[in-house]
Scaffold this active site. Structure first.
Site, PDB file in Angstrom:
ATOM      1  N   GLU A   1       0.797  -1.222   0.000  1.00  0.00           N
ATOM      2  CA  GLU A   1       0.000   0.000   0.000  1.00  0.00           C
ATOM      3  C   GLU A   1       0.838   1.285   0.000  1.00  0.00           C
ATOM      4  O   GLU A   1       0.780   2.082   0.951  1.00  0.00           O
ATOM      5  CB  GLU A   1      -0.962   0.013   1.194  1.00  0.00           C
ATOM      6  CG  GLU A   1      -1.889  -1.201   1.223  1.00  0.00           C
ATOM      7  CD  GLU A   1      -2.928  -1.123   2.347  1.00  0.00           C
ATOM      8  OE1 GLU A   1      -2.788  -0.290   3.247  1.00  0.00           O
ATOM      9  OE2 GLU A   1      -3.879  -1.913   2.311  1.00  0.00           O
TER      10      GLU A   1
ATOM     11  N   GLU B   1      -5.424  -8.464   0.770  1.00  0.00           N
ATOM     12  CA  GLU B   1      -6.130  -8.051   1.992  1.00  0.00           C
ATOM     13  C   GLU B   1      -7.585  -7.795   1.670  1.00  0.00           C
ATOM     14  O   GLU B   1      -7.915  -7.168   0.654  1.00  0.00           O
ATOM     15  CB  GLU B   1      -5.552  -6.759   2.597  1.00  0.00           C
ATOM     16  CG  GLU B   1      -4.224  -6.922   3.272  1.00  0.00           C
ATOM     17  CD  GLU B   1      -3.711  -5.626   3.896  1.00  0.00           C
ATOM     18  OE1 GLU B   1      -4.514  -4.741   4.249  1.00  0.00           O
ATOM     19  OE2 GLU B   1      -2.477  -5.501   3.998  1.00  0.00           O
TER      20      GLU B   1
HETATM   21  O1  IFM Z   1      -4.323  -2.788   9.169  1.00  0.00           O
HETATM   22  C1  IFM Z   1      -4.232  -2.300   7.868  1.00  0.00           C
HETATM   23  C2  IFM Z   1      -3.054  -2.899   7.143  1.00  0.00           C
HETATM   24  O2  IFM Z   1      -1.865  -2.672   7.819  1.00  0.00           O
HETATM   25  C3  IFM Z   1      -2.942  -2.326   5.764  1.00  0.00           C
HETATM   26  N1  IFM Z   1      -4.179  -2.398   5.055  1.00  0.00           N
HETATM   27  C4  IFM Z   1      -5.371  -1.976   5.715  1.00  0.00           C
HETATM   28  C5  IFM Z   1      -5.478  -2.613   7.079  1.00  0.00           C
HETATM   29  C6  IFM Z   1      -6.776  -2.159   7.796  1.00  0.00           C
HETATM   30  O3  IFM Z   1      -6.781  -0.773   7.948  1.00  0.00           O
END
Ligand code: IFM
Length: 455
Positions: free
Chosen positions: A170, A350
């Site tokens: 990210e 994710e």
């Molecule tokens: O916890 C975070 C993660 O570190 C990166 N992506 C989003 C998640 C939820 O906010």
């Protein structure tokens, strides 16, 4: 009807996983020679974290990793995504390596191997060594070289023991939240700096891929981007234009350099370029072929040009983060990417939801989380049925953990963590995920792809 596929078929080879990151779970912040990171500095600065917490102890995973891997194995998953803390293995981000730090990840990989769980390693999940920050951090072009050296060393040691290596997780967050708004470490609020940082992150990604390929690492290499569709709140020209710009700045800004070797015009015309430097050659470095693309999807952006901005109705509700539950956005996003780019295989690296979970007689009834996952898997299946090549899905997160500036108040985990005792409790959603995966595995062993009820 959208997101209601009653039966869906994931291919037999589909990867089912859970994900974490180093600073959010490891703790042991000053142990065995680990150097400080920008998140240590940030969390120890007054006023940055809602509940004033830090990652000093977090889930104490550094000491409990073996127990945690046993819990992962009990979920039937066949993949675990975690990150290496750069300052644990190279305390100053340059120069000496810390053998004790590498030993920890080596023990973790041994344990995963013992349980037959393939490892998916991320190099950078936001914990830059503080010593590099003291030298300008991601604003300093030299950090891109330091990152490539670090990547090559991790790949040299672990490349044969992991399935994939991701360069960045990210980069939008590091750029915008870390340097544009200051909500995340290092806490800089300078939009022009954020642009330069995003370029250096992309450049460091490209240099790292080249450095890892130069040593012929057998691991598959890629990057993980957080992405969303941008829905105009109304049909007005102003809302449409704003939504288009939002998509250009957040999604295409990262995809275009990697897949097309340039930044999107619309975004370029609308950003502060006063401090921006990118050379033509940088795009050759950035545009390296990917073995896979990781997509993190949580919600859509609902874009309104009005003041105050119009809010989404949220027919399916909102998470404890206040994020709209919008599974259709995952289908739309993937189909949009598939149309616009020549994509490598995709992993959903994710997807998950924060719920205000309560533990009751040793049980956590989190039906909302199960519904969220089920609906997103149905949305994913829709995209796959329409031709998007998705190879795996990782739930975020294995366990409740340090949710950055929200501290420990937000719970994303499949495992409930009691931070006072460090006891882990398997939530109901985890049992659902476990059984769902078991159904998939049985179908695989029977030599067919599974028709599993998702609704
Ligand atoms: O916890 C975070 C993660 O570190 C990166 N992506 C989003 C998640 C939820 O906010």
């Amino acid at each position: 009807m959208q997101n209601t596929a009653s039966k869906t078929a994931f291919p037999p080879s589909f990867v089912w996983g859970v994900a974490t990151s180093a600073y959010q779970i490891e703790g042991a912040a000053a142990e065995d020679g680990r150097g400080p990171s920008i998140w240590d500095t940030f969390t120890h600065t007054e006023g940055k974290i809602i509940d004033r917490s830090t990652g000093d102890i977090a889930c104490d995973h550094y000491h409990r990793y073996a127990e945690d891997v046993d819990l992962i194995a009990a979920l039937n998953v066949n993949a675990y995504r975690f990150s290496v803390a750069w300052p644990r293995v190279q305390p100053r981000g340059a120069g000496a390596w810390n053998e004790k730090g590498f030993d920890f990840y080596s023990r973790l990989l041994d344990k995963l191997q013992e349980k037959n769980i393939p490892a998916h390693l991320t190099l950078y999940h936001w914990d830059l060594p503080q010593a590099l920050q003291d030298n300008g951090g991601w604003l300093n072009r030299d950090t891109t070289r330091r990152f490539a050296d670090y990547a090559a060393e991790v790949a040299r040691r672990f490349g044969a023991r992991v399935a994939t290596i991701t360069t960045h997780n990210e980069p939008w967050c590091t750029s915008v939240l870390g340097h544009g708004t200051g909500q995340f470490a290092p806490g800089m609020a300078d939009p022009a700096a954020a642009i330069q940082v995003s370029h250096h992150l992309l450049l460091s990604h490209g240099l790292a891929l080249q450095a890892m390929r130069a040593i012929n690492t057998p691991a598959k290499l890629g990057i993980v981007l957080n992405q969303w569709t941008a829905t105009p709140a109304t049909a007005s020209a102003a809302d449409k234009a704003k939504a288009e710009l939002e998509y250009a700045k957040s999604v295409q800004w990262y995809m275009d350099p990697i897949f097309k070797g340039r930044y999107p015009e619309l975004a370029l015309e609308n950003i502060d370029r006063t401090a921006f430097f990118a050379s033509e050659n940088d795009f050759i470095d950035i545009q390296q072929p990917l073995d896979f693309l990781g997509v993190n999807y949580y919600t859509r952006a609902f874009v309104s040009a009005e003041t105050p901005p119009k809010q989404p109705e949220g027919a399916l509700g909102f998470s404890d983060m206040g994020w709209e539950i919008y599974p259709q956005g995952l289908t739309d996003l993937l189909l949009g990417l598939h149309r616009e780019y020549k994509l490598p295989p995709i992993y959903i690296t994710e997807n998950g939801i924060a719920v205000a979970d309560k533990i009751n007689n040793g049980r956590v009834d989190d039906q909302l989380r199960t519904d969220y996952v089920r609906m997103h898997l149905a949305a994913l299946a829709d995209a796959m049925a329409q031709g998007v090549d998705v190879r795996g899905y990782f739930y975020w997160s294995l366990m409740d953990n340090f949710e950055w500036n929200s501290g420990y108040e937000k719970r994303f985990g499949l495992l409930y963590v009691d931070y006072a005792t460090q006891q882990r409790t398997t939530k109901d959603s985890a049992l659902w995920y476990r059984d769902f995966i078991a159904g998939q595995t049985q179908a695989r062993d029977a030599g067919s792809s599974a028709g599993i009820a998702l609704k």
